[in-house]
Write a protein that holds these residues in place. Sequence first.
Motif, PDB file in Angstrom:
ATOM      1  N   GLU A  40       0.813  -1.223   0.000  1.00 54.04           N
ATOM      2  CA  GLU A  40       0.000   0.000   0.000  1.00 54.04           C
ATOM      3  C   GLU A  40       0.842   1.267   0.000  1.00 54.04           C
ATOM      4  OE1 GLU A  40      -3.587  -0.115   2.649  1.00 54.04           O
ATOM      5  OE2 GLU A  40      -2.628  -1.945   3.373  1.00 54.04           O
ATOM      6  N   VAL A  41       2.137   1.141   0.231  1.00 61.05           N
ATOM      7  CA  VAL A  41       3.012   2.310   0.289  1.00 61.05           C
ATOM      8  C   VAL A  41       3.139   2.942  -1.096  1.00 61.05           C
ATOM      9  CG1 VAL A  41       5.396   3.059   0.675  1.00 61.05           C
ATOM     10  CG2 VAL A  41       4.292   1.481   2.280  1.00 61.05           C
ATOM     11  N   GLY A  42       2.926   4.263  -1.173  1.00 61.61           N
ATOM     12  CA  GLY A  42       2.968   4.953  -2.460  1.00 61.61           C
ATOM     13  C   GLY A  42       4.292   5.597  -2.786  1.00 61.61           C
ATOM     14  N   GLY A  97      11.979   0.700  -2.814  1.00 57.53           N
ATOM     15  CA  GLY A  97      11.376   1.451  -3.910  1.00 57.53           C
ATOM     16  C   GLY A  97      11.373   0.662  -5.202  1.00 57.53           C
ATOM     17  N   ALA A  98      12.485  -0.040  -5.480  1.00 54.34           N
ATOM     18  CA  ALA A  98      12.564  -0.854  -6.693  1.00 54.34           C
ATOM     19  C   ALA A  98      11.599  -2.027  -6.629  1.00 54.34           C
ATOM     20  CB  ALA A  98      13.997  -1.350  -6.888  1.00 54.34           C
ATOM     21  N   ALA A  99      11.495  -2.657  -5.458  1.00 56.44           N
ATOM     22  CA  ALA A  99      10.603  -3.806  -5.309  1.00 56.44           C
ATOM     23  C   ALA A  99       9.137  -3.406  -5.455  1.00 56.44           C
ATOM     24  CB  ALA A  99      10.840  -4.472  -3.958  1.00 56.44           C
ATOM     25  N   LEU A 100       8.787  -2.231  -4.954  1.00 57.83           N
ATOM     26  CA  LEU A 100       7.402  -1.758  -5.007  1.00 57.83           C
ATOM     27  C   LEU A 100       7.098  -0.965  -6.270  1.00 57.83           C
ATOM     28  CD1 LEU A 100       7.098  -0.506  -1.309  1.00 57.83           C
ATOM     29  CD2 LEU A 100       6.095  -2.605  -2.257  1.00 57.83           C
ATOM     30  N   ASP A 101       8.148  -0.569  -7.001  1.00 57.84           N
ATOM     31  CA  ASP A 101       8.024   0.281  -8.181  1.00 57.84           C
ATOM     32  C   ASP A 101       7.345   1.607  -7.826  1.00 57.84           C
ATOM     33  OD1 ASP A 101       8.332   1.022 -10.831  1.00 57.84           O
ATOM     34  OD2 ASP A 101       6.440   0.123 -11.481  1.00 57.84           O
ATOM     35  N   VAL A 102       7.873   2.256  -6.771  1.00 56.98           N
ATOM     36  CA  VAL A 102       7.351   3.551  -6.324  1.00 56.98           C
ATOM     37  C   VAL A 102       8.510   4.536  -6.219  1.00 56.98           C
ATOM     38  CG1 VAL A 102       5.447   2.482  -5.071  1.00 56.98           C
ATOM     39  CG2 VAL A 102       7.600   2.973  -3.871  1.00 56.98           C
ATOM     40  N   PRO A 103       8.234   5.834  -6.216  1.00 57.91           N
ATOM     41  CA  PRO A 103       9.309   6.831  -6.108  1.00 57.91           C
ATOM     42  C   PRO A 103      10.017   6.751  -4.758  1.00 57.91           C
ATOM     43  CG  PRO A 103       7.242   7.840  -6.823  1.00 57.91           C
ATOM     44  CD  PRO A 103       6.912   6.467  -6.374  1.00 57.91           C
ATOM     45  N   VAL A 104      11.298   7.122  -4.769  1.00 64.98           N
ATOM     46  CA  VAL A 104      12.077   7.246  -3.541  1.00 64.98           C
ATOM     47  C   VAL A 104      12.598   8.681  -3.482  1.00 64.98           C
ATOM     48  CG1 VAL A 104      14.003   6.387  -2.181  1.00 64.98           C
ATOM     49  CG2 VAL A 104      12.758   4.820  -3.694  1.00 64.98           C
TER      50      VAL A 104
END
Length: 229
Positions: free
Chosen positions: A58-60, A85-92
């Motif tokens: 759920e982390v964006g 971030g890479a695993a979730l494909d979300v911005p860091v």
Amino acid sequence: MLLLALDTATPAVTVALFDTEEGRVLAARERVDARRHGELLMPFVDEVLTAAGRRLAEVGALVVGTGPGPYTGLRVGLVTGAALGAALDVPVYGVCTLDGIAHAAGLAGPFVVATDARRKEVYWAEYADADTRVGGPAVDRPAELAERVAGRPAVGAGTALYPDAFPGARADLPAHASAGALAALAARRLAAGEPLDPPLPRYLRRPDAREPAGYKAVTPPSPEAEARR
């Protein structure tokens, strides 16, 4: 959006989950232990998510403290943030750790933040208010700063270590980084359309480790070399 924030640039290992819609920290964990950054960080992530009743999926976005800080501790948080971030494909997103401490301090007028840089030095920065950095970050010996910071409040563990250089030290305000403050600051900047830093380390100086010099080679000689003896 849920922001997962973490920082290991100071002796504090700190993790928080922040809800940008509600504008608050849902859960946080923190422990001051300069030798256990790698050991504590991921368990704290799990504990924070469990306490908030949320899943990692759920982390964006991730928010990571970029220092300045000691080489070994700082990279633990940055590498972990990059991997998640890479695993979730979300911005860091990166946020200067000193900015997070300043935000947590909440002061309205000019002040200074300083953390322990070891080697009898401090990492420090100047602020016009809790959200506006006007100088630094830099690394210097406290005695070299005394005249420059005189008359201003000073926040952070570095100020307590060198009270003669920071007579305005505020022991009642945060000494170390807070992931909740980092997340709140990042959320404010995102809402205002302000750019955030890349998740890259602010080392400010070379690491203590050095490649050994003058050691003897231990590689066995080649057959050709043996034949020439």
